[in-house]
Design a protein around this motif. Structure first.
Motif, short mmCIF file in Angstrom:
data_model
loop_
_atom_site.label_atom_id
_atom_site.label_comp_id
_atom_site.label_asym_id
_atom_site.label_seq_id
_atom_site.Cartn_x
_atom_site.Cartn_y
_atom_site.Cartn_z
N ASP A 259 0.67 -1.13 -0.14
CA ASP A 259 0.08 0.02 -0.02
C ASP A 259 1.19 1.07 -0.02
N PRO A 260 0.74 2.11 -0.97
CA PRO A 260 1.96 3.45 -1.19
C PRO A 260 1.58 4.01 0.19
N ALA A 261 0.62 4.31 0.80
CA ALA A 261 0.53 4.84 2.15
C ALA A 261 1.68 4.49 3.07
N VAL A 262 1.84 3.03 3.18
CA VAL A 262 2.59 2.85 4.34
C VAL A 262 4.11 3.02 3.91
N LEU A 263 4.48 3.11 2.68
CA LEU A 263 5.65 3.71 2.50
C LEU A 263 6.10 5.23 2.56
N ASP A 264 4.97 6.03 2.39
CA ASP A 264 4.93 7.34 2.55
C ASP A 264 5.15 7.75 4.22
N ALA A 265 4.68 6.77 5.25
CA ALA A 265 4.51 7.39 6.65
C ALA A 265 4.98 5.71 7.18
N PRO A 266 6.31 5.74 7.47
CA PRO A 266 6.53 4.71 8.69
C PRO A 266 5.83 4.57 9.82
N PRO A 267 5.27 3.21 10.15
CA PRO A 267 4.51 3.33 11.25
C PRO A 267 5.21 3.47 12.70
N ARG A 268 4.59 4.24 13.45
CA ARG A 268 4.83 4.52 14.66
C ARG A 268 3.95 4.48 15.67
N GLY A 269 4.31 4.25 17.15
CA GLY A 269 3.40 4.33 18.05
C GLY A 269 3.56 3.25 19.07
N ARG A 270 2.61 2.84 19.91
CA ARG A 270 2.85 1.99 21.13
C ARG A 270 2.06 0.49 20.52
N HIS A 271 2.90 -0.53 21.02
CA HIS A 271 2.49 -1.68 20.50
C HIS A 271 1.50 -2.41 21.61
N VAL A 272 0.66 -3.27 21.18
CA VAL A 272 -0.52 -3.73 22.02
C VAL A 272 0.04 -5.03 22.73
N THR A 273 -0.41 -5.45 23.95
CA THR A 273 -0.15 -6.59 24.44
C THR A 273 -1.30 -7.28 24.76
N THR A 274 -1.62 -8.39 24.03
CA THR A 274 -2.84 -9.06 24.07
C THR A 274 -3.03 -10.44 23.76
N LEU A 275 -4.08 -10.97 24.02
CA LEU A 275 -4.26 -12.53 23.25
C LEU A 275 -5.18 -12.28 21.99
N LEU A 276 -4.52 -13.02 20.95
CA LEU A 276 -5.28 -13.01 19.71
C LEU A 276 -6.14 -14.31 19.51
N SER A 277 -7.32 -13.94 19.00
CA SER A 277 -8.16 -14.97 18.49
C SER A 277 -7.36 -15.87 17.37
N PRO A 278 -7.46 -17.14 17.33
CA PRO A 278 -6.85 -18.07 16.28
C PRO A 278 -7.40 -17.45 14.87
N PHE A 279 -8.59 -16.93 15.08
CA PHE A 279 -9.15 -16.52 13.72
C PHE A 279 -8.96 -15.05 13.26
N ASP A 280 -8.06 -14.19 14.16
CA ASP A 280 -7.80 -12.80 13.88
C ASP A 280 -7.00 -12.82 12.35
N SER A 281 -7.47 -11.90 11.83
CA SER A 281 -6.73 -11.45 10.28
C SER A 281 -5.34 -11.19 10.35
N LEU A 282 -4.73 -10.89 11.46
CA LEU A 282 -3.32 -11.08 11.69
C LEU A 282 -2.78 -12.34 11.42
N ILE A 283 -3.20 -13.28 11.51
CA ILE A 283 -2.52 -14.65 11.46
C ILE A 283 -3.52 -15.52 10.75
N TRP A 284 -4.49 -15.09 10.01
CA TRP A 284 -5.28 -15.78 8.97
C TRP A 284 -4.34 -16.80 8.36
N ASP A 285 -3.58 -16.42 7.49
CA ASP A 285 -2.66 -17.17 6.80
C ASP A 285 -1.44 -17.68 7.49
N ARG A 286 -1.55 -18.83 7.56
CA ARG A 286 -0.49 -19.66 8.52
C ARG A 286 1.00 -19.37 7.88
N ALA A 287 1.05 -19.70 6.55
CA ALA A 287 2.34 -19.61 5.80
C ALA A 287 2.83 -18.04 6.08
N ARG A 288 1.96 -16.97 5.79
CA ARG A 288 2.35 -15.63 6.05
C ARG A 288 2.86 -15.37 7.45
#
Length: 398
Positions: A259-288
């Motif tokens: 996404d070109p927007a992420v190249l223009d503005a590097p991510p900044r901010g506080r990280h989250v500490t949490t439990l994730l659902s196994p169906f969370d879209s962050l980890i949908w794709d096991r290979a990824r």
């Protein structure tokens, strides 16, 4: 054109930001903002701490009320139209109402195919539509029941009809009542300007690939296809014209787009500490997930109990932008039980890492317990076991 080169660490942070797990953006926009950012939130029947579509905004927003989550998904606008609907995306998902036209390519494919799992009776379809016109919105029970016999796949004629009508867009799921779908006619809940759109398949695919790119930040063709369960050839046909830009990622064998927007503005901010659902879209794709986070994750709910390694509903632990471990949770009389908890070997490789990881695991457990109304936390099995005492101490102070 010069192709941007990204490190693996940059891609990891970009994905976390794109998924609303780094920085404060999602917190300002609430549950509707999370849904729009992700583009799809998966539904699933399993409920341990909570259902997956509740756990996804919890991971990004903290202790948002579970009733507030449901209201945000299924509320109506002042005009009486919906803000979200349920349809087939990565799986059965809650989708922002604006995506209704984008799934027309899938509805067309169902119509061309003429069936999904069952042959459908035109008479039964007309009966369902007449009932919805006269009395809708209605649950399956109100329409005549889901089962014709004892087996789960032995659907009643009405169930076959309404699910087919859902597939082809003549019926829409407007909300879940408990866990039962509530069906209505699209013209009642989909805004007219969206209903009147009839984008060609290519336009649907172009916009869905662009949305997948925004939700992932940086992705291969296979990553983009997996997000909305597209075919690789469908992604290939539109990738040059969907607004994403080619990039190279250190260590990745396959070409990637960003996404070109992420190249223009590097991510900044506080990280989250949490439990994730196994169906969370962050980890949908096991290979990824393995490629980006170095974390091998598998849902074991459908694995025979004796063959499970980590547990029935293993939830990865996210902290500091990394997946540091996993927890198999349960609830017992007001106590959140970690039937098994483990930390990744790298997360306990040094004394400093161990202290940080134990504190993060305790924080994730304590916050989850408070969210679901548990007054205490009990850890039954911990790996590595010698950290049981430090974890117990961290839980007392978390």
């Amino acid at each position: 054109m010069t192709v941007v080169e990204l490190t693996a660490d940059e891609v990891r942070r970009i994905q976390l930001a794109a998924q609303g797990l780094l920085g404060a953006g999602p917190r300002r926009q609430g549950v509707p903002g999370v849904l729009r950012r992700l583009g799809a939130v998966q539904l699933d029947t399993i409920s341990v701490l909570a259902r997956s579509h509740e756990l996804v905004p919890y991971a990004r927003l903290g202790a948002v009320g579970r009733a507030a989550v449901e209201d945000a998904y299924w509320s109506l606008t002042p005009a009486g139209t919906g803000v979200a609907f349920e349809y087939w995306a990565h799986a059965a998902c809650v989708l922002p109402i604006e995506e209704w036209p984008l799934l027309e390519f899938r509805r067309r494919e169902f119509r061309r195919r003429g069936r999904r799992w069952h042959d459908t009776s035109e008479e039964a379809c007309e009966v369902v539509l007449k009932r919805l016109r006269a009395d809708g919105p209605l649950t399956m029970r109100e329409l005549g029941g889901a089962k014709a016999g004892g087996e789960w796949w032995d659907w009643s004629e009405q169930k076959i009809a309404v699910e087919w009508l859902l597939d082809i867009g003549e019926v829409v799921c407007v909300r879940r009542d408990g866990w039962r779908r509530v069906y209505d006619l699209p013209e009642r809940v989909i805004p007219r300007e969206l209903l009147e759109q009839g984008p060609a398949d290519g336009d649907c695919l172009r916009r869905l690939v662009a949305q997948a790119g925004r939700a992932l930040g940086v992705a291969t063709r296979a990553d983009l296809a997996d997000y909305y369960r597209l075919k690789g050839a469908q992604v290939e046909a539109v990738i040059a014209d969907c607004g994403l830009v080619p990039v190279r990622v250190a260590g990745w064998r396959q070409p990637a787009w960003a996404d070109p927007a992420v190249l223009d503005a590097p991510p900044r901010g506080r990280h989250v500490t949490t439990l994730l659902s196994p169906f969370d879209s962050l980890i949908w794709d096991r290979a990824r997930t393995s490629r980006v986070f170095g974390f091998d994750h598998r849902l074991e709910a459908y694995v025979p109990k004796a063959k499970r390694v980590h547990g029935y509903f293993t939830m990865p632990v996210l902290s500091g932008g990394r997946l540091i471990g996993r927890v198999d949770p349960a609830r017992d009389k007001g106590v959140l039980v970690a039937r098994r908890a483990s930390l990744e070997p790298w997360a306990t490789a040094t004394a400093a890492r161990t202290e940080t990881s134990v504190a993060a695991l305790a924080t994730a457990l304590r916050h989850a317990a408070e969210w679901v109304g548990c007054h205490d936390v009990r850890v039954e099995i911990l790996d590595p076991p010698h950290l049981a005492a430090p974890l117990a101490q961290a839980l007392r102070t978390a």
